[in-house]
Design an enzyme around this catalytic site. Structure first.
Site, mmCIF file in Angstrom:
data_model
loop_
_atom_site.group_PDB
_atom_site.id
_atom_site.type_symbol
_atom_site.label_atom_id
_atom_site.label_comp_id
_atom_site.label_asym_id
_atom_site.label_seq_id
_atom_site.Cartn_x
_atom_site.Cartn_y
_atom_site.Cartn_z
ATOM 1 N N LYS A 134 0.249 -6.722 -13.835
ATOM 2 C CA LYS A 134 1.485 -7.217 -14.424
ATOM 3 C C LYS A 134 2.580 -7.266 -13.368
ATOM 4 O O LYS A 134 2.514 -6.453 -12.453
ATOM 5 C CB LYS A 134 1.924 -6.386 -15.637
ATOM 6 C CG LYS A 134 1.888 -4.870 -15.502
ATOM 7 C CD LYS A 134 2.663 -4.111 -14.472
ATOM 8 C CE LYS A 134 4.090 -4.285 -14.176
ATOM 9 N NZ LYS A 134 4.589 -3.391 -13.081
ATOM 10 N N TYR A 219 7.488 -3.747 -19.451
ATOM 11 C CA TYR A 219 6.899 -2.762 -20.374
ATOM 12 C C TYR A 219 7.641 -2.753 -21.710
ATOM 13 O O TYR A 219 7.027 -2.614 -22.770
ATOM 14 C CB TYR A 219 6.931 -1.351 -19.750
ATOM 15 C CG TYR A 219 5.886 -1.151 -18.694
ATOM 16 C CD1 TYR A 219 4.574 -0.863 -19.044
ATOM 17 C CD2 TYR A 219 6.193 -1.251 -17.352
ATOM 18 C CE1 TYR A 219 3.599 -0.681 -18.070
ATOM 19 C CE2 TYR A 219 5.233 -1.070 -16.382
ATOM 20 C CZ TYR A 219 3.939 -0.783 -16.742
ATOM 21 O OH TYR A 219 2.978 -0.611 -15.787
HETATM 22 P P1 NDP Z 1 1.737 -2.065 -2.815
HETATM 23 O O1 NDP Z 1 2.780 -2.624 -1.917
HETATM 24 O O2 NDP Z 1 1.513 -0.597 -2.766
HETATM 25 O O3 NDP Z 1 0.329 -2.774 -2.533
HETATM 26 C C1 NDP Z 1 0.199 -4.169 -2.529
HETATM 27 C C2 NDP Z 1 -0.938 -4.550 -1.573
HETATM 28 O O4 NDP Z 1 -1.067 -5.965 -1.608
HETATM 29 C C3 NDP Z 1 -0.691 -4.212 -0.109
HETATM 30 O O5 NDP Z 1 -1.054 -2.902 0.232
HETATM 31 C C4 NDP Z 1 -1.534 -5.237 0.600
HETATM 32 O O6 NDP Z 1 -2.882 -4.781 0.623
HETATM 33 C C5 NDP Z 1 -1.520 -6.441 -0.334
HETATM 34 N N1 NDP Z 1 -0.619 -7.507 0.153
HETATM 35 C C6 NDP Z 1 -1.018 -8.777 0.403
HETATM 36 N N2 NDP Z 1 0.005 -9.516 0.832
HETATM 37 C C7 NDP Z 1 1.085 -8.703 0.849
HETATM 38 C C8 NDP Z 1 2.454 -8.903 1.216
HETATM 39 N N3 NDP Z 1 2.924 -10.103 1.621
HETATM 40 N N4 NDP Z 1 3.295 -7.863 1.106
HETATM 41 C C9 NDP Z 1 2.861 -6.658 0.680
HETATM 42 N N5 NDP Z 1 1.576 -6.424 0.322
HETATM 43 C C10 NDP Z 1 0.686 -7.430 0.424
HETATM 44 O O7 NDP Z 1 2.119 -2.546 -4.290
HETATM 45 P P2 NDP Z 1 1.629 -1.891 -5.660
HETATM 46 O O8 NDP Z 1 0.218 -1.486 -5.515
HETATM 47 O O9 NDP Z 1 2.593 -0.884 -6.087
HETATM 48 O O10 NDP Z 1 1.751 -3.138 -6.678
HETATM 49 C C11 NDP Z 1 0.791 -4.175 -6.705
HETATM 50 C C12 NDP Z 1 0.803 -4.862 -8.072
HETATM 51 O O11 NDP Z 1 0.441 -3.891 -9.057
HETATM 52 C C13 NDP Z 1 2.149 -5.437 -8.516
HETATM 53 O O12 NDP Z 1 1.971 -6.638 -9.213
HETATM 54 C C14 NDP Z 1 2.714 -4.359 -9.441
HETATM 55 O O13 NDP Z 1 3.609 -4.880 -10.416
HETATM 56 C C15 NDP Z 1 1.449 -3.835 -10.078
HETATM 57 N N6 NDP Z 1 1.549 -2.445 -10.518
HETATM 58 C C16 NDP Z 1 1.109 -2.120 -11.770
HETATM 59 C C17 NDP Z 1 1.178 -0.844 -12.233
HETATM 60 C C18 NDP Z 1 0.648 -0.495 -13.580
HETATM 61 O O14 NDP Z 1 0.842 0.641 -14.025
HETATM 62 N N7 NDP Z 1 -0.044 -1.388 -14.254
HETATM 63 C C19 NDP Z 1 1.781 0.216 -11.424
HETATM 64 C C20 NDP Z 1 2.151 -0.196 -10.097
HETATM 65 C C21 NDP Z 1 2.047 -1.503 -9.682
HETATM 66 P P3 NDP Z 1 -3.874 -5.167 1.835
HETATM 67 O O15 NDP Z 1 -3.255 -4.562 3.060
HETATM 68 O O16 NDP Z 1 -5.151 -4.527 1.449
HETATM 69 O O17 NDP Z 1 -3.951 -6.660 1.894
#
Ligand code: NDP
Length: 367
Positions: A134, A219
């Protein structure tokens, strides 16, 4: 298991396979469906992707088998940690080759919001099911494209709405649907936290598509809909910004919004990046109430009604979610509260309306 039950399951399955657009994937599945495991690749090995991977260790029906990542060092770590073979590792340039990999069923996108739509279209074109975090996309137009592309490809599109499988949430919803609170006329949703690092993607409108509303306000939107069991017909909203440097143009800090429903129920909600300890749902009806605090955090969720506390075992949300999503994709199970692309789209239509209402000061009519 009795022969009769196995027969009924098989009979039910073949009927389902004929009536769903996902007939191809269902017809190919193992008829011993409870043995079949959903093979998942996680795309974006960040904070939430890691949480999902850890939670999946306890899944009975879902298994992490692959990764898509732009960071080779993370891929190496994940290969070791989760026993992922080289052939199931991709980056953002190569992952369309996943179409030739029969060992991956679904790609779970845990990447920044703006990447969900383009990657969803590629995953669907590769013939794999899609789970999106989401918010499903940046706006309703993108959401419609995602739903259409997955439908065309005959693959499932699901959204990581983990609360839709949480036991206390489901009990409140059951009581609401059973009329135990009488006519429910008021919902309050409070969603917020104080956001840290000003350089993170969540504060970059190109990657986040907005601010607190996209991240945490969704949410309250989603909660209002499942707690009341109705779709809103009007929206009003007001935006407040106390720090225009941190929350630049296109990044909302705080929005209060109201939704009106066909029954006459109203929802009053707050979405913010500037307050902690803001995770509360309150539902009031003519005969009783339910309150949840925390209501959408990782738990344990606390819930009580006018009759007393709701007790249920805390299970890691993402573990239950992934087992249930396996049942949806592999068995055609219908969850009580949907988690499909249409459900994600309904929230995005409301997000668009909230932004439009906050900007114009007008009451926006829906539906
Ligand atoms: P993070 O920044 O921790 O991780 C995102 C990952 O996406 C990065 O580590 C990277 O992984 C990849 N990525 C690819 N392109 C980019 C870019 N341009 N900038 C940054 N990261 C990039 O984010 P979150 O994990 O916190 O959030 C990811 C998604 O999950 C969002 O949509 C958020 O809303 C959702 N979310 C949902 C939650 C829930 O409870 N359902 C809780 C937290 C987040 P790599 O290096 O492997 O490519």
């Amino acid at each position: 298991m009795s022969t009769r039950r196995i027969f009924l399951q098989k009979a039910g399955l073949s009927t389902l396979a004929l009536s769903l657009p996902f007939a191809n994937s269902l017809s190919a599945m193992n008829t011993d469906k409870e043995d079949k495991v959903l093979r998942v690749a996680i795309m974006g090995l960040g904070s939430y992707g890691t949480r999902v991977a850890e939670a999946m260790k306890d899944c009975k029906r879902a298994k992490l088998v692959g990764v898509v990542s732009g960071t080779p060092s993370k891929v190496e770590t994940w290969k070791q940690k989760y026993g992922i073979p080289d052939k199931n590792c991709y980056n953002y340039e190569t992952f369309d080759q996943i179409k030739d990999n029969p060992d991956i069923d679904v790609v779970y996108m845990t990447t920044p919001n703006s990447l969900h739509k383009p990657h969803c279209l590629s995953i669907a074109a590769a013939g794999k099911h899609v789970i999106s975090e989401k918010p499903m996309a940046l706006n309703a137009a993108e959401g419609r494209e995602m739903v259409a592309s997955c439908k065309k490809a005959g693959v499932h599109l699901l959204v990581g709405y983990r609360m839709h499988f949480e036991a206390k949430t489901l009990e409140v919803v059951r009581q609401q649907r059973a009329g135990e609170f009488g006519k429910t006329l008021f919902f309050q949703g409070l969603s917020g936290f104080i956001i840290g690092d000003p350089t993170q993607w969540r504060l970059d409108p190109a990657l986040a598509g907005g601010g607190a509303m996209m991240d945490i306000g969704v949410y309250s939107i989603n909660g209002a809909r499942y707690m009341l069991g109705e779709e809103p017909t009007w929206i009003t909203a007001q935006e407040v910004k106390t720090d225009p440097v941190k929350f630049k143009e296109g990044v909302d800090e705080t929005i209060t919004f109201q939704m009106g429903f066909p029954s006459g129920a109203v929802a009053s909600c707050l979405s913010t990046y500037s307050l902690n300890n803001l995770d509360k749902f309150y539902l009031n009806g003519t005969k009783g109430f339910a309150e949840m605090q925390p209501s959408t955090g990782y738990g344990p969720i606390k819930a009580w009604t006018n009759k007393g506390p709701i007790e249920a075992e805390h299970i890691t949300h993402q573990t239950t979610q992934m087992d249930e999503m396996a049942a949806i994709i592999l068995d055609g199970k219908k969850p009580l509260i949907p988690v499909d692309g249409e459900e994600g789209l309904k929230d995005l239509v409301i997000v668009d309306a909230i932004y439009a209402a906050a900007k114009s000061g007008e009451k926006i009519k829906l539906g």
